[in-house]
Design an enzyme around this catalytic site. Sequence first.
Site, PDB file in Angstrom:
ATOM      1  N   TYR A 142       0.763  -0.996  -0.029  1.00  0.00           N
ATOM      2  CA  TYR A 142       0.012   0.030   0.125  1.00  0.00           C
ATOM      3  C   TYR A 142       1.119   1.379  -0.114  1.00  0.00           C
ATOM      4  CZ  TYR A 142      -3.229   3.574   1.698  1.00  0.00           C
ATOM      5  OH  TYR A 142      -4.144   4.701   1.938  1.00  0.00           O
ATOM      6  N   ASP A 237       9.364   2.602  -0.739  1.00  0.00           N
ATOM      7  CA  ASP A 237       8.379   3.420   0.122  1.00  0.00           C
ATOM      8  C   ASP A 237       8.821   3.026   1.459  1.00  0.00           C
ATOM      9  OD1 ASP A 237       6.216   4.047   1.803  1.00  0.00           O
ATOM     10  OD2 ASP A 237       4.455   3.234   0.179  1.00  0.00           O
ATOM     11  N   LYS A 265       5.508   8.839   9.098  1.00  0.00           N
ATOM     12  CA  LYS A 265       5.522   8.239  10.502  1.00  0.00           C
ATOM     13  C   LYS A 265       6.572   8.813  11.435  1.00  0.00           C
ATOM     14  CE  LYS A 265       2.206   5.306   8.542  1.00  0.00           C
ATOM     15  NZ  LYS A 265       0.884   5.301   8.796  1.00  0.00           N
TER      16      LYS A 265
END
Length: 427
Positions: A142, A237, A265
């Site tokens: 994702y 990613d 994050k």
Amino acid sequence: MSKNQALFERAQRTIPGGVNSPVRAFRSVGGTPRFIERAEGAYFWDADGKRYIDYIGSWGPMILGHVHPEVLGAVQRVLANGFSFGAPTEAEIEIAEEICKLVPSIEQVRMVSSGTEATMSALRLARGFTNRSRIVKFEGCYHGHADSLLVKAGSGLLTFGNPTSAGVPADIAKHTTVLEYNNVEQLNEAFKAFGPEIASVIVEPVAGNMNLVRATPEFLNALRERCNEYGSVLIFDEVMCGFRVALGGAQQVYGIKPDLTCLGKVIGGGMPAAAFGGRRDIMAHLAPLGGVYQAGTLSGNPIAVAAGLKTLQLIQRPGFYDDLAKQTRKLVDGLTGAARDAKVPFSADSIGGMFGLYFMDSVPGSFAQIQQGDTRRFNAFFHAMLDAGVYFAPSAFEAGFVSSAHDDAIIDATIDAARGAFASLAA
């Protein structure tokens, strides 16, 4: 009626599904979402006052635990100066310098506000740099909710991808090729068919959104080799695994240098912040230097930068990642032992401060393997642990996170709770 239930019913009147991100709705596991009122260290408390050991950590950012006093202090010091300026600050330079120091593949970096922005912008940059349209991604990875990334595999390797969300035009999806994670043969076949058209390959080197799944070294090496061969941009990613699995991210663990990296994050310390960066010659194609446009009013927000910068400084202390990995491994080994004693099919894995729990006999290596897990048992385990005051991800397809605040007593309490949960599954 509990306060959590009342809040959920109220929320559904004005918020689609009652939540602002789908997994929070508990649709995968059933039951009522917990509305969180406060957090501290390795714990948070819901609207009914119940305390939970937190293993989602805001889906990764809280690597130091909640409300770390030094991060809180850094935020408080900048609050009085203003919330947002829409103009550059020195702190933006400082966090950029810190990121470039810690991740050697990043020579220049651009701050944004979310992981979706980071991946979307990195892909646009790769297309502008190569003057090509096709991108390659992998089933189960994702990368945010940009249109070109909400695509699943077609009926065969060389068919067009299919949108996984309503609202994504087929004309956009056709530029995305979706392959099986960790499948080197499929990767080589795709490059043989489409190589000169491929602008970029984007991958989670440690996947976290189909649960925790590690890339094999052979797979990542093949990615690097094919991108070199065909002039495609390799994007890691690391929004989730960056600064989570090691100080230099998964690329440090594997010893592979991507062309661009997406981060999020941890670099916001719990605030909305993300970034993308990489080779200087590629980054030079971004506006205002080049023709690839990207902008953001809140990019480099001073409050988010303060939280992120202090977090990045604190995780550099000697032994931080050794201790984090040790505690995470203690957790997964303890859970595995508890499941074995109860004779429940179960396996687990961890890397750095990330972990995965699988209700199957062996650790999976692809999305297809993940789907073979026993989601019914996972759901029962999730609720048993929730009742015992332990909050794991409310989905069998999400990784978990340990912070430096998860000490031996907290890990031991989790394992004790798990013994009861696994025993109930075996009954």
